[in-house]
Design a protein around this motif. Structure first.
Motif: not given
Length: 388
Positions: A133-136, A66-69, A59-62, A93-94
């Motif tokens: 993997t792709s989201i990273f 979406f924040l960066i998007s 969830v944190m990755i998502l 992000s870090a």
């Protein structure tokens, strides 16, 4: 709606007999990160289910993606408007990348600590990893920025970069399908540390650091791409082949025939062939117009295909030759490159991406429920199910 039974009875029986086997030889993981995880795991309450740790990291990755998007939908912000993405976003992000990395690393330890290790836990972990993997990678592209004529990375390089990363992930599970042992890839720990360092560097000195030559006219992004390709060609893939060959010599291969051994690769390779044909022959240059949408669809489609391979690998069953995603994708690609879609190509991509994502979420929820009922456990609780 959520009771669809994707897992066959034979596969369910295979999960009952499954035993986890993994080998970690990465010095970064063994000598540096594992001692850190061993300290962090001690502060996790014993009542928390391991899958809750896994899902929290995802969830944190998502959230980070979406924040960066929101600030950088088309991957141009860092190149054309360096201040458009606030500094706090890179620092966040870090933070989220480290937390996700930590949670993904301690969930298995916590499962053994609470004596709650199950095949469902491993499938849940690796299934989410196949998507994460792709989201990273897609989040990191916002740091590099899209090619603006002077600096940045072209959308085609982004596609190749993502394909190589997903190929490495696929090889790990193809290797386990044949050997029965998961040889943890060196690239995972290295990539996570590099990602965290990249976000911290960007937050500290700004995205401009990625727009300046590093050495001999090459940029940091060039160095990372070269390292990725070199790592894949000269270390990761050869190591996979070596481990399979060694299992063959020891007569411990799970699949004796070449056909059975190569079967899990058919659908992933056909998937990337179809996607590459769309990228190269698209009349409307779909990847250039909608890079974030297209690359997201690539990651989701790959995740669903590889999840089915993981299920077959864990249940010792044969994977299907052609994943069902390939058929609607082939129709869309044909309609796009033949010109039938015309100006509707972007709209069709958007609809197809939504449908693929919805289908993948439905698949994940249904498989999780089906296995939790079969194994008489809850996904997010350590309590035992009350059998009806």
């Amino acid at each position: 709606m959520w009771r669809w039974r994707y897992v066959s009875g034979r596969q369910l029986d295979g999960f009952r007999r499954y035993k986890y086997s993994a080998v970690d030889t990465n010095p970064l993981s063994v000598y540096i990160m594992q001692p850190i995880w061993n300290k962090i795991i001690k502060i996790v309450p014993l009542w928390i289910a391991p899958n809750l740790l896994t899902f929290s990291g995802f969830v944190m990755i998502l959230v980070n993606y979406f924040l960066i998007s929101f600030y950088d939908w088309d991957y141009t912000a860092s190149g054309t408007s360096p201040g458009l993405v606030p500094t706090w976003v890179w620092l966040f992000s870090a933070f989220t990348t480290f937390c996700a990395y930590a949670l993904d690393s301690i969930d298995g330890k916590h499962a053994r600590r609470t004596q709650s290790s199950t095949p469902l836990g491993e499938l849940f972990d690796h299934g989410l990893d196949s998507w994460a993997t792709s989201i990273f990678v897609l989040s990191f592209f916002s740091v590099c920025s899209r090619d603006n004529g002077k600096t940045g990375v072209s959308v085609y390089t982004m596609y190749i970069y993502l394909s190589i990363v997903l190929f490495n992930f696929m090889c790990s599970h193809w290797e386990k399908y044949n050997t029965g042992v998961l040889f943890l890839p060196w690239g995972y720990d290295i990539s996570q540390v590099v990602l965290i360092a990249a976000y911290l560097l960007t937050g500290a000195v700004g995205v401009e650091v990625w727009q300046k030559p590093l050495l001999f006219g090459y940029y940091i992004t060039d160095a990372l791409v070269i390292l990725l390709i070199g790592f894949s060609v000269f270390l990761s893939f050869p190591q996979t082949l070596y481990n399979i060959h060694r299992a063959h010599l020891k007569k411990t291969l799970k699949n004796d025939s070449l056909y059975e051994g190569l079967l899990p690769l058919v659908s992933p390779l056909l998937l990337f062939i179809l996607l590459t044909v769309w990228v190269v022959l698209s009349p409307g240059n779909i990847l250039a117009k909608q890079p974030r949408l297209f690359l997201w669809m690539v990651g989701v489609a790959f995740s669903n295909v590889i999840c089915k391979v993981i299920i077959c690998q864990m249940s010792s069953t044969r994977p299907e030759l052609f994943h069902w995603f390939l058929f609607p994708l082939a129709l869309v690609v044909y309609a796009a490159i033949s010109g039938l879609l015309g100006w509707m190509e972007e709209a069709v991509l958007a609809v197809f991406t939504v449908l693929v994502t919805a289908a993948h979420v439905h698949y994940g929820v249904c498989v999780g429920r089906q296995l939790s009922e079969h194994l008489n456990i809850y996904i997010f609780s350590l309590k035992k199910r009350v059998q009806e």
